[in-house]
Design an enzyme around this catalytic site. Structure first.
Site, short mmCIF file in Angstrom:
data_model
loop_
_atom_site.label_atom_id
_atom_site.label_comp_id
_atom_site.label_asym_id
_atom_site.label_seq_id
_atom_site.Cartn_x
_atom_site.Cartn_y
_atom_site.Cartn_z
N ALA A 87 0.87 -1.19 0.00
CA ALA A 87 0.00 0.00 0.00
C ALA A 87 0.90 1.23 0.00
O ALA A 87 2.06 1.18 0.43
CB ALA A 87 -0.91 0.01 1.22
N GLY A 99 -1.78 2.04 -5.83
CA GLY A 99 -1.65 2.41 -7.24
C GLY A 99 -0.36 3.11 -7.57
O GLY A 99 -0.13 3.51 -8.71
N GLU A 107 -5.27 -4.98 -8.94
CA GLU A 107 -5.16 -5.19 -7.48
C GLU A 107 -6.53 -5.15 -6.82
O GLU A 107 -6.83 -5.94 -5.92
CB GLU A 107 -4.25 -4.13 -6.87
CG GLU A 107 -2.79 -4.30 -7.24
CD GLU A 107 -1.89 -3.17 -6.78
OE1 GLU A 107 -0.69 -3.42 -6.61
OE2 GLU A 107 -2.37 -2.04 -6.59
C1 5RP Z 1 1.02 -0.89 -6.91
C2 5RP Z 1 0.73 -0.65 -5.48
C3 5RP Z 1 1.78 -1.00 -4.50
O1 5RP Z 1 1.32 -2.03 -3.69
C4 5RP Z 1 2.10 0.20 -3.68
O2 5RP Z 1 2.52 1.23 -4.57
C5 5RP Z 1 3.19 -0.07 -2.65
O3 5RP Z 1 4.36 -0.41 -3.31
P1 5RP Z 1 5.75 -0.57 -2.56
O4 5RP Z 1 5.65 -1.77 -1.70
O5 5RP Z 1 6.74 -0.69 -3.69
O6 5RP Z 1 5.98 0.70 -1.76
O7 5RP Z 1 -0.34 -0.21 -5.10
O8 5RP Z 1 0.02 -0.41 -7.74
#
Ligand code: 5RP
Length: 235
Positions: A87, A99, A107
């Site tokens: 997230a 996102g 997702e």
């Molecule tokens: C992708 C997402 C990811 O889960 C969110 O951006 C978190 O990514 P990360 O673990 O690289 O910080 O929503 O669309």
């Protein structure tokens, strides 16, 4: 002091405790949950874990294949037992912004099909009010300028099409991402979700409402598990 990458790995691996043999598992997208996918592959190879996965992006599909997780389509199964995903922000009510990796549509479909959702994160993702992270909104390429204008009027903030070099980021679904710079002002995310979805040209918005059951959070003091008392994994 642990660096962010180490925290992501800790959280990603710790969340694997929710996965048991026989489960159908949604595989999220991002730099935290990638560690979950790798660990699940390791447990399959070394510990006899037996699962099937549904990936939430082409990138996760590739990684899952590399680590040996058998994949199925949502159309072949009757729902998923669990999804583990990252997230960009989560608030005290376990509402999420997602996102940042442009995978929000798949997702959200996978989360919607899952009996439970586990979020993996490092402690930078915890906020009181959503919106410091620009809100990702998947929009159709057709007339995206008009959609961006409508979003900007609705949310009363700057909205821009996410770029990669000279061109727009294109999602796995052939759409674009509009990032809305609301600032930390999204106090009623359920209403904001519905308002945004009412705009023609919006495919989906990265607000995940009443979907997250538990957050596995890695911080300097180790991994903590926060259970949503209104969620599906609480007693
Ligand atoms: C992708 C997402 C990811 O889960 C969110 O951006 C978190 O990514 P990360 O673990 O690289 O910080 O929503 O669309």
């Amino acid at each position: 002091m642990a660096d962010v990458e180490a925290l992501k790995k800790e959280a990603g691996i710790a969340a694997c405790k929710y996965v048991k043999s026989g489960m159908k598992v949604g595989l999220g997208t991002g730099s935290t949950v990638k560690h979950t996918v790798i660990e699940l592959g390791r447990r399959m190879a070394e510990e006899g874990l037996e699962i099937v996965g549904v990936p939430t992006s082409l990138a996760t599909e590739k990684l899952a294949r590399e680590v040996g997780i058998p994949l199925v389509e949502l159309s072949e199964i009757d729902g998923l037992d669990i999804v583990i995903d990252g997230a960009d922000e989560y608030d005290p009510n376990f509402q999420l912004i997602k996102g940042g990796g442009a995978a929000l549509l798949r997702e959200k479909i996978v989360a919607q099909e899952s009996a439970a959702m586990v979020v993996v994160a490092d402690d930078r993702k915890r906020v009181n009010t959503l919106g410091a992270f620009p809100l990702p909104i998947e929009v159709t390429p057709f007339s995206h300028e008009a959609t961006v204008r409508a979003l900007s009027r609705l949310l009363d903030c700057r909205v821009n099409i996410r770029m990669a070099g000279d061109g727009p980021v294109m999602t796995d679904n052939g759409n674009m991402i509009a990032d809305a710079h609301t600032g930390p002002t999204i106090r009623n995310p359920a209403k904001t979700e519905l308002d945004v979805l009412r705009i023609a040209g919006v495919v989906q918005v990265g607000l995940f409402i009443s979907m997250c059951d538990v957050v596995v959070l890695a911080g300097q003091d180790g991994v903590s598990v926060y259970l949503n008392s209104h969620g599906r994994l609480s007693d």
